[in-house]
Design a protein around this motif. Sequence first.
Motif, PDB file in Angstrom:
ATOM      1  N   THR A   1      30.612  48.568  24.612  1.00  0.00           N
ATOM      2  CA  THR A   1      29.929  47.549  25.403  1.00  0.00           C
ATOM      3  C   THR A   1      29.629  46.317  24.556  1.00  0.00           C
ATOM      4  O   THR A   1      28.772  45.508  24.888  1.00  0.00           O
ATOM      5  CB  THR A   1      28.607  48.100  25.966  1.00  0.00           C
ATOM      6  N   GLY A   2      30.326  46.189  23.460  1.00  0.00           N
ATOM      7  CA  GLY A   2      30.057  45.095  22.534  1.00  0.00           C
ATOM      8  C   GLY A   2      30.778  43.820  22.900  1.00  0.00           C
ATOM      9  O   GLY A   2      31.030  43.527  24.061  1.00  0.00           O
ATOM     10  N   ALA A   3      31.132  43.050  21.879  1.00  0.00           N
ATOM     11  CA  ALA A   3      31.640  41.706  22.114  1.00  0.00           C
ATOM     12  C   ALA A   3      33.049  41.701  22.715  1.00  0.00           C
ATOM     13  O   ALA A   3      33.282  41.116  23.763  1.00  0.00           O
ATOM     14  CB  ALA A   3      31.630  40.921  20.799  1.00  0.00           C
ATOM     15  N   ALA A   4      34.009  42.362  22.044  1.00  0.00           N
ATOM     16  CA  ALA A   4      35.410  42.359  22.499  1.00  0.00           C
ATOM     17  C   ALA A   4      35.825  40.955  22.919  1.00  0.00           C
ATOM     18  O   ALA A   4      36.269  40.724  24.035  1.00  0.00           O
ATOM     19  CB  ALA A   4      35.604  43.356  23.644  1.00  0.00           C
ATOM     20  N   LEU A   5      35.707  40.013  22.006  1.00  0.00           N
ATOM     21  CA  LEU A   5      35.797  38.602  22.368  1.00  0.00           C
ATOM     22  C   LEU A   5      37.155  38.199  22.911  1.00  0.00           C
ATOM     23  O   LEU A   5      37.250  37.304  23.750  1.00  0.00           O
ATOM     24  CB  LEU A   5      35.444  37.743  21.149  1.00  0.00           C
ATOM     25  N   TYR A   6      38.224  38.845  22.449  1.00  0.00           N
ATOM     26  CA  TYR A   6      39.540  38.475  22.956  1.00  0.00           C
ATOM     27  C   TYR A   6      39.635  38.674  24.470  1.00  0.00           C
ATOM     28  O   TYR A   6      40.292  37.902  25.167  1.00  0.00           O
ATOM     29  CB  TYR A   6      40.637  39.290  22.267  1.00  0.00           C
ATOM     30  N   GLY A   7      38.975  39.723  24.963  1.00  0.00           N
ATOM     31  CA  GLY A   7      39.047  40.000  26.389  1.00  0.00           C
ATOM     32  C   GLY A   7      37.945  39.350  27.197  1.00  0.00           C
ATOM     33  O   GLY A   7      38.129  39.041  28.362  1.00  0.00           O
ATOM     34  N   ARG A   8      36.793  39.112  26.577  1.00  0.00           N
ATOM     35  CA  ARG A   8      35.636  38.634  27.326  1.00  0.00           C
ATOM     36  C   ARG A   8      35.388  37.135  27.176  1.00  0.00           C
ATOM     37  O   ARG A   8      34.839  36.507  28.085  1.00  0.00           O
ATOM     38  CB  ARG A   8      34.382  39.407  26.879  1.00  0.00           C
ATOM     39  N   ALA A   9      35.738  36.565  26.055  1.00  0.00           N
ATOM     40  CA  ALA A   9      35.587  35.122  25.828  1.00  0.00           C
ATOM     41  C   ALA A   9      36.710  34.699  24.887  1.00  0.00           C
ATOM     42  O   ALA A   9      36.495  34.518  23.683  1.00  0.00           O
ATOM     43  CB  ALA A   9      34.218  34.814  25.229  1.00  0.00           C
ATOM     44  N   PRO A  10      37.925  34.558  25.406  1.00  0.00           N
ATOM     45  CA  PRO A  10      39.106  34.397  24.533  1.00  0.00           C
ATOM     46  C   PRO A  10      39.057  33.161  23.643  1.00  0.00           C
ATOM     47  O   PRO A  10      39.489  33.220  22.490  1.00  0.00           O
ATOM     48  CB  PRO A  10      40.273  34.339  25.524  1.00  0.00           C
ATOM     49  N   ARG A  11      38.551  32.038  24.142  1.00  0.00           N
ATOM     50  CA  ARG A  11      38.498  30.843  23.296  1.00  0.00           C
ATOM     51  C   ARG A  11      37.501  31.040  22.156  1.00  0.00           C
ATOM     52  O   ARG A  11      37.764  30.652  21.015  1.00  0.00           O
ATOM     53  CB  ARG A  11      38.122  29.623  24.133  1.00  0.00           C
ATOM     54  N   PHE A  12      36.367  31.617  22.478  1.00  0.00           N
ATOM     55  CA  PHE A  12      35.367  31.915  21.451  1.00  0.00           C
ATOM     56  C   PHE A  12      35.955  32.878  20.418  1.00  0.00           C
ATOM     57  O   PHE A  12      35.819  32.672  19.204  1.00  0.00           O
ATOM     58  CB  PHE A  12      34.132  32.526  22.123  1.00  0.00           C
ATOM     59  N   GLY A  13      36.618  33.936  20.886  1.00  0.00           N
ATOM     60  CA  GLY A  13      37.219  34.903  19.974  1.00  0.00           C
ATOM     61  C   GLY A  13      38.296  34.289  19.110  1.00  0.00           C
ATOM     62  O   GLY A  13      38.396  34.577  17.911  1.00  0.00           O
ATOM     63  N   GLY A  14      39.106  33.415  19.702  1.00  0.00           N
ATOM     64  CA  GLY A  14      40.153  32.767  18.927  1.00  0.00           C
ATOM     65  C   GLY A  14      39.595  31.871  17.838  1.00  0.00           C
ATOM     66  O   GLY A  14      40.107  31.856  16.710  1.00  0.00           O
ATOM     67  N   LEU A  15      38.516  31.140  18.153  1.00  0.00           N
ATOM     68  CA  LEU A  15      37.925  30.250  17.149  1.00  0.00           C
ATOM     69  C   LEU A  15      37.233  31.056  16.053  1.00  0.00           C
ATOM     70  O   LEU A  15      37.277  30.683  14.878  1.00  0.00           O
ATOM     71  CB  LEU A  15      36.930  29.300  17.816  1.00  0.00           C
ATOM     72  N   LEU A  16      36.607  32.180  16.416  1.00  0.00           N
ATOM     73  CA  LEU A  16      35.998  33.038  15.398  1.00  0.00           C
ATOM     74  C   LEU A  16      37.067  33.606  14.472  1.00  0.00           C
ATOM     75  O   LEU A  16      36.889  33.652  13.236  1.00  0.00           O
ATOM     76  CB  LEU A  16      35.213  34.169  16.057  1.00  0.00           C
ATOM     77  N   ALA A  17      38.190  34.037  15.031  1.00  0.00           N
ATOM     78  CA  ALA A  17      39.288  34.541  14.207  1.00  0.00           C
ATOM     79  C   ALA A  17      39.833  33.444  13.303  1.00  0.00           C
ATOM     80  O   ALA A  17      40.155  33.689  12.131  1.00  0.00           O
ATOM     81  CB  ALA A  17      40.391  35.099  15.105  1.00  0.00           C
ATOM     82  N   PHE A  18      39.903  32.211  13.826  1.00  0.00           N
ATOM     83  CA  PHE A  18      40.353  31.076  13.008  1.00  0.00           C
ATOM     84  C   PHE A  18      39.423  30.873  11.821  1.00  0.00           C
ATOM     85  O   PHE A  18      39.869  30.689  10.681  1.00  0.00           O
ATOM     86  CB  PHE A  18      40.402  29.806  13.858  1.00  0.00           C
ATOM     87  N   GLY A  19      38.108  30.905  12.067  1.00  0.00           N
ATOM     88  CA  GLY A  19      37.149  30.743  10.979  1.00  0.00           C
ATOM     89  C   GLY A  19      37.280  31.837   9.943  1.00  0.00           C
ATOM     90  O   GLY A  19      37.200  31.573   8.731  1.00  0.00           O
TER      91      GLY A  19
END
Length: 531
Positions: A383-401
């Motif tokens: 039930t956590g973040a799973a940003l790629y599926g739940r907020a893809p732009r946010f997840g992509g920018l976090l991965a970039f950082g």
Amino acid sequence: MQYLLAAVVGLPLLGAVAALLPSPPGLRGRNPDQAVLRHGVTVTGVVLAAALALAVGFDRGHPARMQATTDLSWIPALRIHLHLGVDGISLPLLVLTALLTFLCALYSYFAMPTGPSPKAFVALLLTLEAGTLATFAVLDLMLFFLAFEMVLIPMYFLIARWGGAGKQAAAWKFILYTLLGSVVMLLGLLLIGVKSGTFDMVALATDNGPKAQLSHTVQLLAVLAIGIGLAVKSPMWPLHSWLPDAHTAAPTVGSVLLAGVLLKMGTYGFVRIALPITPEGMHTFAPYLAAFAAIGIIYGSLACLALVRKGAAGDLKRLIAYSSVGHMGFVLLGIATMTPTGVNGALFANIAHGLITGLLFFMVGALKDRTGSTDLDALAGTTGAALYGRAPRFGGLLAFGAVASLGIPGLAGFWGEMLAMFGAFRPAAGLSRPAFLTFMVLAGLGTLLTAGYLLLVVRRVCMGGHLTAEAAPGEEPLAVEGPAVALPDLARHEYAAWSPLAALTVLAGLWPAALLGLTNPAVQQLLGGGN
């Protein structure tokens, strides 16, 4: 130009005073709180515009020469002058400070941290900016000390009043460590001033100037005293223990400014004061500085690996704080080589760390606002973040950082670390090459460990428990447990605050000559005794 530099340093302080005054009725907007937050954005925006104008007017043909200088006698009895100026070393740090403070003010306008009145918050933010800008602009040792100390009280209150869990203890730890280090540093600065007869940093940096009056023993004592104060702020292992607590407890903008700007004040002091003014003392202590730096690189990476493992209840904000210990270790290693290559790498790594870590702390703060936690186990759970599926732009920018922070070629994090290790490969004459080769190998191992924990962060936070993936040895498979519930993706104010940092990270990685062209001539002259 000299009035422009004076405005860059002085305007934040005037803005801090104005923030405490009642806002005019016609400018209040919806309420006085909105008015004072808008005031913070306006003042920091004007300061950023002035800093950019200063950069545009800077004579790039002579970056080693002090420009936009002001030299007025302030306390004649103590030979203290209001001496300001910038060269290719200080200008990038000045612009970085103005940029990060503006972005913090802009972000706070839309996401004000929970705490007391915004009036005090904006006043403290502007006072912090004034002290930091002054640190990079003053050319008098006593003014440097005053500016160096000026930032402590604002940061203490930002942590203690607007921070999270454990904020009081973290704030006290921060202030005690830095104040005790500063007391020792003051003794070293006074020793230089008394023995040389001047506190002027430009005059002291020349071989045929007052520096000639500093004996080898005086230089040793001065470097030891000044180095302790600068090492605490840098932060150098083992004087770093205040940093993880301060970052974990600080509000988002406090963490951004602490990592992006305040840590640079310590390493800047090594370059501006220790290297040119006390070169003999620095030469004696350089191997020890390099050894502590190499240990810090390994220690920071191992601490991050311990935090990111499953079941460790690691905090993502604390992990990024420990990563700063490792990244700043590369800066200290570059300085310790006492070579143009190493020092240029240190200055480049300073700017890169400010951009990348500033972006990461912005995003971790926003992630906590979205999910209510920065606990890595919670963020990686089903039930956590799973940003790629739940907020893809946010997840992509976090991965970039994260990728930028691990230092891959083409992004800003690569050049500083590489040049610092190149400097260690062939240190200055008289320094033990086998010892520095050992430090270089340890730093290289640190880059591998850094890649390991940052990729694990991306895997756990961005993939979470919503995506099927191969399980690592000893871990349970990441199975899909129902559809992922969407999180708010990047908002407009987040785009505005974070895009400049991402863009500059790419620009500095692809065009390093833009920064190295400024720093290299100044470093060559600084290490050459003013020649």
